[in-house]
Design an enzyme around this catalytic site. Structure first.
Site, PDB file in Angstrom:
ATOM      1  N   LYS A 233      43.478  46.767  44.746  1.00  0.00           N
ATOM      2  CA  LYS A 233      43.327  47.256  46.114  1.00  0.00           C
ATOM      3  C   LYS A 233      43.074  48.754  46.138  1.00  0.00           C
ATOM      4  O   LYS A 233      42.160  49.233  46.814  1.00  0.00           O
ATOM      5  CB  LYS A 233      44.572  46.907  46.942  1.00  0.00           C
ATOM      6  CG  LYS A 233      44.462  47.285  48.411  1.00  0.00           C
ATOM      7  CD  LYS A 233      45.728  46.962  49.191  1.00  0.00           C
ATOM      8  CE  LYS A 233      45.951  45.481  49.320  1.00  0.00           C
ATOM      9  NZ  LYS A 233      47.093  45.151  50.206  1.00  0.00           N
ATOM     10  N   GLU A 239      47.520  49.045  34.757  1.00  0.00           N
ATOM     11  CA  GLU A 239      47.080  48.024  33.805  1.00  0.00           C
ATOM     12  C   GLU A 239      45.642  47.597  34.073  1.00  0.00           C
ATOM     13  O   GLU A 239      44.820  47.490  33.152  1.00  0.00           O
ATOM     14  CB  GLU A 239      47.999  46.792  33.892  1.00  0.00           C
ATOM     15  CG  GLU A 239      49.449  47.062  33.529  1.00  0.00           C
ATOM     16  CD  GLU A 239      50.292  47.448  34.738  1.00  0.00           C
ATOM     17  OE1 GLU A 239      51.526  47.379  34.633  1.00  0.00           O
ATOM     18  OE2 GLU A 239      49.704  47.814  35.794  1.00  0.00           O
ATOM     19  N   GLY A 295      49.795  40.820  47.495  1.00  0.00           N
ATOM     20  CA  GLY A 295      49.079  40.385  46.302  1.00  0.00           C
ATOM     21  C   GLY A 295      49.331  38.940  45.936  1.00  0.00           C
ATOM     22  O   GLY A 295      48.409  38.197  45.594  1.00  0.00           O
ATOM     23  N   ARG A 296      50.585  38.496  46.021  1.00  0.00           N
ATOM     24  CA  ARG A 296      50.912  37.133  45.614  1.00  0.00           C
ATOM     25  C   ARG A 296      50.519  36.108  46.667  1.00  0.00           C
ATOM     26  O   ARG A 296      50.679  34.909  46.455  1.00  0.00           O
ATOM     27  CB  ARG A 296      52.406  37.028  45.284  1.00  0.00           C
ATOM     28  CG  ARG A 296      53.342  37.440  46.416  1.00  0.00           C
ATOM     29  CD  ARG A 296      54.742  37.657  45.900  1.00  0.00           C
ATOM     30  NE  ARG A 296      55.652  38.173  46.900  1.00  0.00           N
ATOM     31  CZ  ARG A 296      55.794  39.457  47.198  1.00  0.00           C
ATOM     32  NH1 ARG A 296      55.034  40.366  46.573  1.00  0.00           N
ATOM     33  NH2 ARG A 296      56.671  39.863  48.099  1.00  0.00           N
ATOM     34  N   GLU A 381      59.176  37.225  43.132  1.00  0.00           N
ATOM     35  CA  GLU A 381      58.824  38.552  43.637  1.00  0.00           C
ATOM     36  C   GLU A 381      59.071  38.626  45.138  1.00  0.00           C
ATOM     37  O   GLU A 381      59.356  39.692  45.674  1.00  0.00           O
ATOM     38  CB  GLU A 381      57.359  38.881  43.324  1.00  0.00           C
ATOM     39  CG  GLU A 381      56.999  40.347  43.570  1.00  0.00           C
ATOM     40  CD  GLU A 381      55.655  40.727  42.997  1.00  0.00           C
ATOM     41  OE1 GLU A 381      55.619  41.217  41.846  1.00  0.00           O
ATOM     42  OE2 GLU A 381      54.635  40.528  43.682  1.00  0.00           O
ATOM     43  N   HIS A 412      59.537  16.307  26.318  1.00  0.00           N
ATOM     44  CA  HIS A 412      59.830  16.413  24.889  1.00  0.00           C
ATOM     45  C   HIS A 412      60.288  17.820  24.508  1.00  0.00           C
ATOM     46  O   HIS A 412      60.246  18.183  23.333  1.00  0.00           O
ATOM     47  CB  HIS A 412      58.609  15.991  24.077  1.00  0.00           C
ATOM     48  CG  HIS A 412      58.297  14.537  24.212  1.00  0.00           C
ATOM     49  ND1 HIS A 412      58.798  13.582  23.356  1.00  0.00           N
ATOM     50  CD2 HIS A 412      57.577  13.861  25.147  1.00  0.00           C
ATOM     51  CE1 HIS A 412      58.372  12.390  23.732  1.00  0.00           C
ATOM     52  NE2 HIS A 412      57.637  12.532  24.819  1.00  0.00           N
ATOM     53  N   LYS A 532      57.325  51.062  36.590  1.00  0.00           N
ATOM     54  CA  LYS A 532      55.966  51.608  36.545  1.00  0.00           C
ATOM     55  C   LYS A 532      55.999  53.134  36.565  1.00  0.00           C
ATOM     56  O   LYS A 532      55.244  53.796  35.840  1.00  0.00           O
ATOM     57  CB  LYS A 532      55.150  51.076  37.722  1.00  0.00           C
ATOM     58  CG  LYS A 532      54.798  49.598  37.596  1.00  0.00           C
ATOM     59  CD  LYS A 532      54.303  49.004  38.898  1.00  0.00           C
ATOM     60  CE  LYS A 532      52.997  49.633  39.347  1.00  0.00           C
ATOM     61  NZ  LYS A 532      52.471  48.953  40.569  1.00  0.00           N
TER      62      LYS A 532
END
Length: 568
Positions: A233, A239, A295-296, A381, A412, A532
């Site tokens: 954005k 990152e 964002g999510r 979050e 399993h 961050k």
């Protein structure tokens, strides 16, 4: 007129309304002092001693009665440790928590994200063109469709081969660079809808600042046939922009092109035109979104550009229709028949009254292999908070840990813990009547495992049943299944773009329901900021040629010195 048809309860714009003012100005009663909460505490004491075997034996129609069907989804919640009284009290808690008013406030465009003073309108991303949803007096729906139309034109150019790279070759590879919601949503959607994707195109996703992620993503790609979608954005995310600059260097090094070639191989999903242009991307190829989209919650915005390229604009819009259908169900259905509300309340029931610390998401559909990872961000979050909307510390559990793996793989590995471990783990089983890959008996065998697992979790196997099988006495305790392990079963016709939209919206609104009960802000994420900020301080301390003056704690100082010593 359209607005009244779409949201008939709305009056005026998203500024103050009587209901909103009442909520805003009222003194919020602490959760644990509410009548329903106190009643649930007493009721839970009885339910902890009640087995699902008893509940089913006393109500032969329970498995048919405790179901809800809506928006193409069927929910069987009968294998939960609940009675009609439990549900009555949970629904009362929802009413006392103002869930109805909160739902209306969100759809109305009120700024319910109080810490960032923003509206929360991911529902606007899938609203029909005729709708009107106001933010600060402006209808945002036309803006949404303007971006969707621009995305469609671009996606069709890539899919048809009309868009060419620096050398004139059509684009064959799309690499999405993002992190968090800018990565997890697109990755999950691509994997979930791979059957509908253009198989002539290769899709890769880069998120981790670990250089290996980028190196492996482009290892076998031809640079002159590769397009990068950079999703940030602000276009400053550490990152994402580190990976984006590495991608630019890789591209220019491979094709030996001039800086101008960047515009043929990069597009941006961003709102920062100045930084996008500075990077070398033509701002005509910048796709925007808005601060009222977290964002999510953004996979159906421009963040989903890679998804639209993969499955095509028509299928992308079908996905939006699915989202919207679940939105409308959540907004209008009575709570006792409301899928997201029931899922959310059941999560609260186990987290707060049974001390259940996790929820397992178990999709019996290989295409949904990244769905649990996607839900981890959406849930944790959103509701991983320790203070209320008013800023007061909570004195109760908020968000459980979400995790999972597709069946039958999980059977399993970790199902042993769910069946016979010491922790109570609530499970959501997701399955489909039909598969797009019809191979012999596979689907029947897959679904048989779903039904068998939920039956085994609920009813287990008693010592008497184990002994009756001829098991030696010394081995009996090891083969006893306690049962009474709760689960939901969610069934649907087939995994299509529309169905994926419904499933994602189902959990989005379940998260909203939980957050409303817990009185937390489900739409900020300050918890990611401190690490961050400290990383930005430490980076130069690792890279400086001269020994830095370290002022961290003794552990961090020692780790920095050790890394500097051995990194070469």
């Amino acid at each position: 007129m359209h607005r009244k048809l779409f949201y008939p309860f709305l009056k005026g714009d998203n500024m103050a309304t009587p209901a909103a003012e009442e909520i805003k100005n009222s003194k919020v009663e602490p959760l644990t002092r509410r009548k329903a909460w106190k009643a649930l505490e007493t009721h839970a004491g009885k339910m902890r001693e009640t087995h699902l075997r008893t509940l089913f034996a006393g109500d032969p129609k329970r498995g048919e009665r405790m179901t809800v069907e809506a928006a193409g989804l069927f929910l069987d919640y009968s294998k939960n440790r609940v009675t009609d009284e439990t549900l009555r009290l949970l629904l009362q808690l929802a009413e006392e928590s103002g869930l109805k008013q909160r739902i209306e406030a969100m759809f109305r465009g009120d700024k319910i994200n109080v810490t960032e003073k923003r509206a929360v309108l991911h529902v606007a991303l899938r609203a029909p063109r005729s709708a009107s949803i106001l933010v600060d007096g402006e209808n945002v729906v036309p803006q949404v469709h303007e971006v969707l139309d621009k995305m469609a034109v671009f996606a069709n150019r890539i899919r048809s081969g009309a868009w060419t790279g620096h050398s004139g070759k059509p684009i064959k590879n799309i690499v999405n660079i993002g992190i968090g919601g800018s990565d997890l949503g697109p990755v999950m959607a691509y994997e979930a809808l791979r059957h509908f994707s253009n198989r002539d195109l290769t899709f890769r996703f880069v998120s981790n600042v670990d250089g290996t992620d980028f190196a492996e993503a482009v290892h076998d790609l031809a640079a002159d046939e590769t397009l990068f979608i950079v999703s940030s954005k602000t276009f400053t995310t550490l990152e994402t922009m580190t990976n984006a600059h590495t991608a630019r260097e890789w591209l220019l090094g491979k094709i030996g092109g001039h800086q101008s070639s960047v515009a043929k191989h990069f597009v941006a999903v961003s709102t920062n035109a100045a930084e996008v242009a500075k990077f070398g991307i033509d701002t005509a190829n910048m796709f925007g979104f808005w601060d009222w989209v977290g964002g999510r919650y953004s996979m159906d915005s421009a963040i989903g550009l890679s998804t639209m390229i993969a499955i095509g604009p028509e299928n992308f819009r079908k996905m939006l229709v699915g989202f919207h259908e679940m939105d409308e169900h959540f907004r209008t259905a009575p709570f006792e028949k409301n899928l997201p509300v029931l899922l959310g309340l059941l999560t609260v029931w186990y987290a707060n009254f049974f001390d259940a610390q996790t929820v397992a998401i178990l999709p019996y559909e290989q295409y949904l292999k990244r769905f649990p990872a996607y839900l981890q961000q959406l849930t944790m979050e959103s509701n991983g908070k320790h203070v209320t909307l008013e800023g007061n510390p909570v004195d109760y559990t908020t968000c459980p840990i979400y995790w999972g793996e597709p069946g039958t793989n999980g059977q399993h590995s970790f199902y042993q813990l769910i069946h016979q471990g010491t922790r109570l783990i609530s499970c959501d089983f997701l399955a489909f009547y039909r598969t797009v890959n019809k191979l012999g008996r596979h689907q029947d065998m897959l679904i048989a495992n779903v039904f068998a697992q939920t039956e085994a979790l609920a009813f287990g196997k008693t010592p008497e049943q184990v002994k009756a099988e001829g098991t030696p006495d010394w081995l009996v305790p090891h083969r006893v299944f306690e049962g009474n392990r709760p689960s939901n079963t969610i069934l649907a016709d087939e995994l299509t773009p529309a169905m994926l939209g419904k499933l994602v919206a189902l959990y989005e609104h379940s998260v909203f329901t939980q957050g409303t009960i817990w009185q937390v802000n489900s739409f900020d994420q300050w918890g990611v900021e401190l690490g961050k900020a400290l990383a930005q301080r430490i980076i130069p301390e690792l890279e400086n040629k001269t020994e830095p003056d370290l002022k961290h704690d003794s552990s961090t100082n020692n780790l920095i010195r050790r890394y500097r010593k051995f990194k070469e």
